[in-house]
Scaffold this motif. Sequence first.
Motif, PDB file in Angstrom:
ATOM      1  N   VAL A  46       0.754  -1.133  -0.041  1.00  0.00           N
ATOM      2  CA  VAL A  46      -0.042   0.015  -0.053  1.00  0.00           C
ATOM      3  C   VAL A  46       0.914   1.266   0.002  1.00  0.00           C
ATOM      4  O   VAL A  46       0.743   2.180  -0.741  1.00  0.00           O
ATOM      5  CB  VAL A  46      -1.144  -0.018   1.343  1.00  0.00           C
ATOM      6  N   GLU A  47       1.898   1.062   0.844  1.00  0.00           N
ATOM      7  CA  GLU A  47       2.873   2.280   0.761  1.00  0.00           C
ATOM      8  C   GLU A  47       3.371   2.679  -0.516  1.00  0.00           C
ATOM      9  O   GLU A  47       3.649   3.641  -0.969  1.00  0.00           O
ATOM     10  CB  GLU A  47       3.889   2.212   1.854  1.00  0.00           C
ATOM     11  N   LYS A  48       3.970   1.610  -1.200  1.00  0.00           N
ATOM     12  CA  LYS A  48       4.496   1.666  -2.626  1.00  0.00           C
ATOM     13  C   LYS A  48       3.417   2.186  -3.412  1.00  0.00           C
ATOM     14  O   LYS A  48       3.825   2.945  -4.302  1.00  0.00           O
ATOM     15  CB  LYS A  48       5.262   0.238  -3.013  1.00  0.00           C
ATOM     16  N   ILE A  49       2.370   1.588  -3.585  1.00  0.00           N
ATOM     17  CA  ILE A  49       1.241   1.916  -4.616  1.00  0.00           C
ATOM     18  C   ILE A  49       0.919   3.206  -4.422  1.00  0.00           C
ATOM     19  O   ILE A  49       0.603   3.941  -5.281  1.00  0.00           O
ATOM     20  CB  ILE A  49       0.036   1.010  -4.519  1.00  0.00           C
ATOM     21  N   SER A  50       0.703   3.638  -3.058  1.00  0.00           N
ATOM     22  CA  SER A  50       0.327   5.215  -3.021  1.00  0.00           C
ATOM     23  C   SER A  50       1.340   6.359  -3.182  1.00  0.00           C
ATOM     24  O   SER A  50       1.168   7.395  -3.549  1.00  0.00           O
ATOM     25  CB  SER A  50       0.016   5.615  -1.478  1.00  0.00           C
ATOM     26  N   LYS A  51       2.557   5.752  -3.527  1.00  0.00           N
ATOM     27  CA  LYS A  51       3.731   6.829  -3.814  1.00  0.00           C
ATOM     28  C   LYS A  51       4.283   6.683  -5.258  1.00  0.00           C
ATOM     29  O   LYS A  51       4.880   7.549  -5.514  1.00  0.00           O
ATOM     30  CB  LYS A  51       4.805   6.750  -2.610  1.00  0.00           C
ATOM     31  N   LEU A  52       3.877   5.549  -5.908  1.00  0.00           N
ATOM     32  CA  LEU A  52       4.531   5.410  -7.162  1.00  0.00           C
ATOM     33  C   LEU A  52       4.355   6.539  -8.124  1.00  0.00           C
ATOM     34  O   LEU A  52       3.072   6.874  -8.128  1.00  0.00           O
ATOM     35  CB  LEU A  52       3.885   4.092  -7.823  1.00  0.00           C
ATOM     36  N   ARG A  53       5.137   6.876  -8.842  1.00  0.00           N
ATOM     37  CA  ARG A  53       5.215   8.101  -9.693  1.00  0.00           C
ATOM     38  C   ARG A  53       4.988   7.690 -11.316  1.00  0.00           C
ATOM     39  O   ARG A  53       6.083   7.409 -11.764  1.00  0.00           O
ATOM     40  CB  ARG A  53       6.328   9.023  -9.395  1.00  0.00           C
ATOM     41  N   VAL A  54       3.797   7.447 -11.698  1.00  0.00           N
ATOM     42  CA  VAL A  54       3.740   6.684 -12.928  1.00  0.00           C
ATOM     43  C   VAL A  54       2.909   7.246 -13.939  1.00  0.00           C
ATOM     44  O   VAL A  54       2.632   6.802 -14.794  1.00  0.00           O
ATOM     45  CB  VAL A  54       3.320   5.037 -12.542  1.00  0.00           C
ATOM     46  N   PHE A  55       2.434   8.320 -13.380  1.00  0.00           N
ATOM     47  CA  PHE A  55       1.399   9.306 -14.293  1.00  0.00           C
ATOM     48  C   PHE A  55       2.206  10.545 -15.092  1.00  0.00           C
ATOM     49  O   PHE A  55       3.081  11.017 -14.321  1.00  0.00           O
ATOM     50  CB  PHE A  55       0.156   9.735 -13.755  1.00  0.00           C
ATOM     51  N   PRO A  56       2.298  10.680 -16.163  1.00  0.00           N
ATOM     52  CA  PRO A  56       2.592  12.019 -16.808  1.00  0.00           C
ATOM     53  C   PRO A  56       2.293  13.180 -16.394  1.00  0.00           C
ATOM     54  O   PRO A  56       1.136  13.496 -15.919  1.00  0.00           O
ATOM     55  CB  PRO A  56       2.297  11.917 -18.285  1.00  0.00           C
ATOM     56  N   ASP A  57       3.297  14.164 -16.189  1.00  0.00           N
ATOM     57  CA  ASP A  57       3.303  15.659 -15.798  1.00  0.00           C
ATOM     58  C   ASP A  57       3.035  16.412 -17.165  1.00  0.00           C
ATOM     59  O   ASP A  57       2.550  15.866 -18.050  1.00  0.00           O
ATOM     60  CB  ASP A  57       4.292  16.047 -14.780  1.00  0.00           C
ATOM     61  N   GLN A  58       2.972  17.741 -16.753  1.00  0.00           N
ATOM     62  CA  GLN A  58       2.468  18.555 -17.964  1.00  0.00           C
ATOM     63  C   GLN A  58       3.623  18.421 -18.939  1.00  0.00           C
ATOM     64  O   GLN A  58       3.449  19.068 -20.141  1.00  0.00           O
ATOM     65  CB  GLN A  58       2.436  20.045 -17.489  1.00  0.00           C
ATOM     66  N   ASP A  59       4.874  17.976 -18.623  1.00  0.00           N
ATOM     67  CA  ASP A  59       5.716  17.637 -19.649  1.00  0.00           C
ATOM     68  C   ASP A  59       5.979  16.402 -20.281  1.00  0.00           C
ATOM     69  O   ASP A  59       7.032  16.053 -20.907  1.00  0.00           O
ATOM     70  CB  ASP A  59       7.258  18.261 -19.173  1.00  0.00           C
ATOM     71  N   ASP A  60       4.999  15.647 -20.041  1.00  0.00           N
ATOM     72  CA  ASP A  60       4.955  14.226 -20.246  1.00  0.00           C
ATOM     73  C   ASP A  60       5.902  13.348 -19.853  1.00  0.00           C
ATOM     74  O   ASP A  60       6.481  12.418 -20.331  1.00  0.00           O
ATOM     75  CB  ASP A  60       4.633  14.173 -22.031  1.00  0.00           C
ATOM     76  N   LYS A  61       6.397  13.688 -18.659  1.00  0.00           N
ATOM     77  CA  LYS A  61       7.402  13.100 -17.660  1.00  0.00           C
ATOM     78  C   LYS A  61       6.736  12.185 -16.848  1.00  0.00           C
ATOM     79  O   LYS A  61       5.983  12.692 -15.997  1.00  0.00           O
ATOM     80  CB  LYS A  61       8.504  13.648 -17.263  1.00  0.00           C
ATOM     81  N   ILE A  62       6.981  10.943 -16.593  1.00  0.00           N
ATOM     82  CA  ILE A  62       6.281  10.132 -15.719  1.00  0.00           C
ATOM     83  C   ILE A  62       6.774  10.497 -14.364  1.00  0.00           C
ATOM     84  O   ILE A  62       8.044  10.115 -13.466  1.00  0.00           O
ATOM     85  CB  ILE A  62       6.552   8.565 -15.885  1.00  0.00           C
ATOM     86  N   ASN A  63       5.788  11.514 -13.782  1.00  0.00           N
ATOM     87  CA  ASN A  63       6.272  12.029 -12.535  1.00  0.00           C
ATOM     88  C   ASN A  63       5.401  12.218 -11.424  1.00  0.00           C
ATOM     89  O   ASN A  63       5.602  12.761 -10.476  1.00  0.00           O
ATOM     90  CB  ASN A  63       6.888  13.672 -13.029  1.00  0.00           C
ATOM     91  N   LEU A  64       4.014  11.878 -11.780  1.00  0.00           N
ATOM     92  CA  LEU A  64       3.053  12.185 -10.644  1.00  0.00           C
ATOM     93  C   LEU A  64       2.523  10.616 -10.207  1.00  0.00           C
ATOM     94  O   LEU A  64       2.457   9.970 -11.051  1.00  0.00           O
ATOM     95  CB  LEU A  64       1.710  12.813 -11.568  1.00  0.00           C
ATOM     96  N   SER A  65       2.091  10.876  -8.961  1.00  0.00           N
ATOM     97  CA  SER A  65       1.297   9.721  -8.257  1.00  0.00           C
ATOM     98  C   SER A  65      -0.118   9.670  -8.371  1.00  0.00           C
ATOM     99  O   SER A  65      -0.441  10.643  -8.722  1.00  0.00           O
ATOM    100  CB  SER A  65       1.890   9.979  -6.761  1.00  0.00           C
ATOM    101  N   LEU A  66      -0.609   8.709  -7.984  1.00  0.00           N
ATOM    102  CA  LEU A  66      -2.200   8.549  -7.792  1.00  0.00           C
ATOM    103  C   LEU A  66      -2.858   9.681  -7.096  1.00  0.00           C
ATOM    104  O   LEU A  66      -3.757  10.199  -7.382  1.00  0.00           O
ATOM    105  CB  LEU A  66      -2.401   6.985  -7.205  1.00  0.00           C
ATOM    106  N   LYS A  67      -2.243   9.975  -5.969  1.00  0.00           N
ATOM    107  CA  LYS A  67      -2.716  11.035  -5.196  1.00  0.00           C
ATOM    108  C   LYS A  67      -2.550  12.615  -5.922  1.00  0.00           C
ATOM    109  O   LYS A  67      -3.620  13.390  -5.796  1.00  0.00           O
ATOM    110  CB  LYS A  67      -2.102  11.238  -3.847  1.00  0.00           C
ATOM    111  N   ASP A  68      -1.537  12.722  -6.566  1.00  0.00           N
ATOM    112  CA  ASP A  68      -1.293  13.842  -7.541  1.00  0.00           C
ATOM    113  C   ASP A  68      -2.346  14.229  -8.328  1.00  0.00           C
ATOM    114  O   ASP A  68      -2.796  15.164  -8.790  1.00  0.00           O
ATOM    115  CB  ASP A  68       0.090  13.908  -8.226  1.00  0.00           C
ATOM    116  N   ILE A  69      -2.905  12.999  -8.993  1.00  0.00           N
ATOM    117  CA  ILE A  69      -3.824  13.174 -10.035  1.00  0.00           C
ATOM    118  C   ILE A  69      -5.333  12.983  -9.631  1.00  0.00           C
ATOM    119  O   ILE A  69      -6.068  13.021 -10.185  1.00  0.00           O
ATOM    120  CB  ILE A  69      -3.510  12.082 -11.337  1.00  0.00           C
TER     121      ILE A  69
END
Length: 151
Positions: A46-69
């Motif tokens: 759960v800790e790892k899943i909640s913090k994984l940064r696997v979503f693209p940011d505004q520059d299309d870099k894989i940088n955002l977490s589930l919480k960020d989006i």
Amino acid sequence: MKVVLTTVKEAAVTVDEKLINQIGRGFLLLIGAEEGDTENDVLKLVEKISKLRVFPDQDDKINLSLKDIKGEVLAVSQFTLAADIKKGNRPSFVSAMSYDNALILYNFFLKKLNDLGIKTLPGEYGAHMEVSSINDGPFTLILQSHNGVLK
């Protein structure tokens, strides 16, 4: 404990042609518990899943977490992840956790993600489910924890 994580635009679970749950953008998780898995394994995952940064940011870099989006989770129990296919052509499920104990860990998993403020919806435990998703990427990871240690 094993988790197959896929980023999705949407996902849903249906049982007997009845919609059980659906989510928008986020993670579809398939969760399998094996004998010997504990709450510590759930906490590590759960800790790892909640913090994984696997979503693209505004520059299309894989940088955002589930919480960020502000993403959601559809968590589906999947005892077949404990399959052993080393011998023969028919999977063996002897290492799968018992139904009742796996249900306890599955519910603990759901609760811990929800406790982190991540909207987490279940499939229907033990049912024959139809799971549909529109994968986003696709981006799929296999996570595993045993004895409270990520593998």
